[in-house]
Design an enzyme around this catalytic site. Structure first.
Site, PDB file in Angstrom:
ATOM      1  N   CYS A  65      94.303 -23.968 -11.353  1.00 49.36           N
ATOM      2  CA  CYS A  65      94.869 -25.320 -11.396  1.00 49.36           C
ATOM      3  C   CYS A  65      95.605 -25.577 -12.711  1.00 49.36           C
ATOM      4  CB  CYS A  65      93.793 -26.374 -11.166  1.00 49.36           C
ATOM      5  SG  CYS A  65      92.669 -26.580 -12.560  1.00 49.36           S
ATOM      6  N   HIS A 101      87.317 -38.249 -24.455  1.00 45.99           N
ATOM      7  CA  HIS A 101      87.741 -37.939 -23.084  1.00 45.99           C
ATOM      8  C   HIS A 101      87.948 -36.435 -22.951  1.00 45.99           C
ATOM      9  CE1 HIS A 101      90.011 -38.219 -19.317  1.00 45.99           C
ATOM     10  NE2 HIS A 101      90.873 -37.385 -19.860  1.00 45.99           N
ATOM     11  N   HIS A 104      88.364 -34.623 -15.867  1.00 46.29           N
ATOM     12  CA  HIS A 104      87.801 -35.240 -14.660  1.00 46.29           C
ATOM     13  C   HIS A 104      86.982 -34.215 -13.894  1.00 46.29           C
ATOM     14  CE1 HIS A 104      91.106 -38.002 -15.629  1.00 46.29           C
ATOM     15  NE2 HIS A 104      90.346 -38.925 -15.072  1.00 46.29           N
ATOM     16  N   ASP A 108      85.775 -29.962  -5.379  1.00 44.72           N
ATOM     17  CA  ASP A 108      86.343 -28.797  -4.687  1.00 44.72           C
ATOM     18  C   ASP A 108      86.043 -27.501  -5.435  1.00 44.72           C
ATOM     19  OD1 ASP A 108      87.938 -29.102  -6.893  1.00 44.72           O
ATOM     20  OD2 ASP A 108      89.794 -29.465  -5.783  1.00 44.72           O
ATOM     21  N   ARG A 117      83.987 -29.082  -9.677  1.00 46.17           N
ATOM     22  CA  ARG A 117      84.988 -28.498 -10.569  1.00 46.17           C
ATOM     23  C   ARG A 117      85.231 -29.470 -11.709  1.00 46.17           C
ATOM     24  NH1 ARG A 117      90.870 -28.985 -10.606  1.00 46.17           N
ATOM     25  NH2 ARG A 117      90.705 -30.056  -8.610  1.00 46.17           N
ATOM     26  N   CYS A 119      87.299 -30.253 -14.501  1.00 46.53           N
ATOM     27  CA  CYS A 119      88.671 -29.899 -14.856  1.00 46.53           C
ATOM     28  C   CYS A 119      88.940 -30.517 -16.230  1.00 46.53           C
ATOM     29  CB  CYS A 119      89.591 -30.481 -13.781  1.00 46.53           C
ATOM     30  SG  CYS A 119      91.318 -30.130 -14.051  1.00 46.53           S
TER      31      CYS A 119
END
Ligand code: FE
Length: 131
Positions: A65, A101, A104, A108, A117, A119
């Site tokens: 990704c 931060h 997210h 999936d 996941r 990410c």
């Protein structure tokens, strides 16, 4: 953490521009541009803000990704919050210790590892190789 929370002005002084934007202003690096999306050495990924260990390399997988992807964080190292920005409903992942931060979490991920996941922005992480 025994250290007192830093003000945004203090964060601005100690972080690079990109890290400040991502960690403190919830920015997102462009896919396939970060340091760790295609990085698979053994070790730990620490918070680029406060140094807390967040993810272990054995939880990292190749999601294609463009961002580092992990199945599970180190216990209690991250917090999750509902994020409705940019017209999407997502779950934001933050460093428990400093509130930075990270990215997210999506559902999936690899089923055999729990199906999640995480990410995460490369810029939110600092890799420490296994000794
Ligand atoms: Fe942190």
């Amino acid at each position: 953490m025994s250290e007192k929370p830093k003000s945004e002005e203090e964060w601005k002084k100690i972080l690079t521009k990109e890290r400040f934007w991502i960690l403190r202003e919830k920015g997102t690096e462009r896919a396939f541009t970060g340091k760790y999306w295609n990085h698979f050495e053994d070790g730990q990924y620490k918070c680029a803000g406060c140094g807390t260990p967040l993810f272990k390399s054995e939880e990292k997988f190749d999601s294609s990704c463009g961002w580092p992807s992990f199945s599970n964080p180190i216990k209690d190292s991250v917090e999750e919050e509902r994020d409705t920005s940019h017209g999407m409903i997502r779950t934001e992942v933050l460093c428990t210790a400093c509130g930075g931060h990270l990215g997210h979490v999506f559902n999936d991920g690899p089923k055999e590892k729990g199906g999640l996941r995480y990410c995460i922005n490369s810029a939110s992480l600092e890799f420490k190789p296994q000794d």
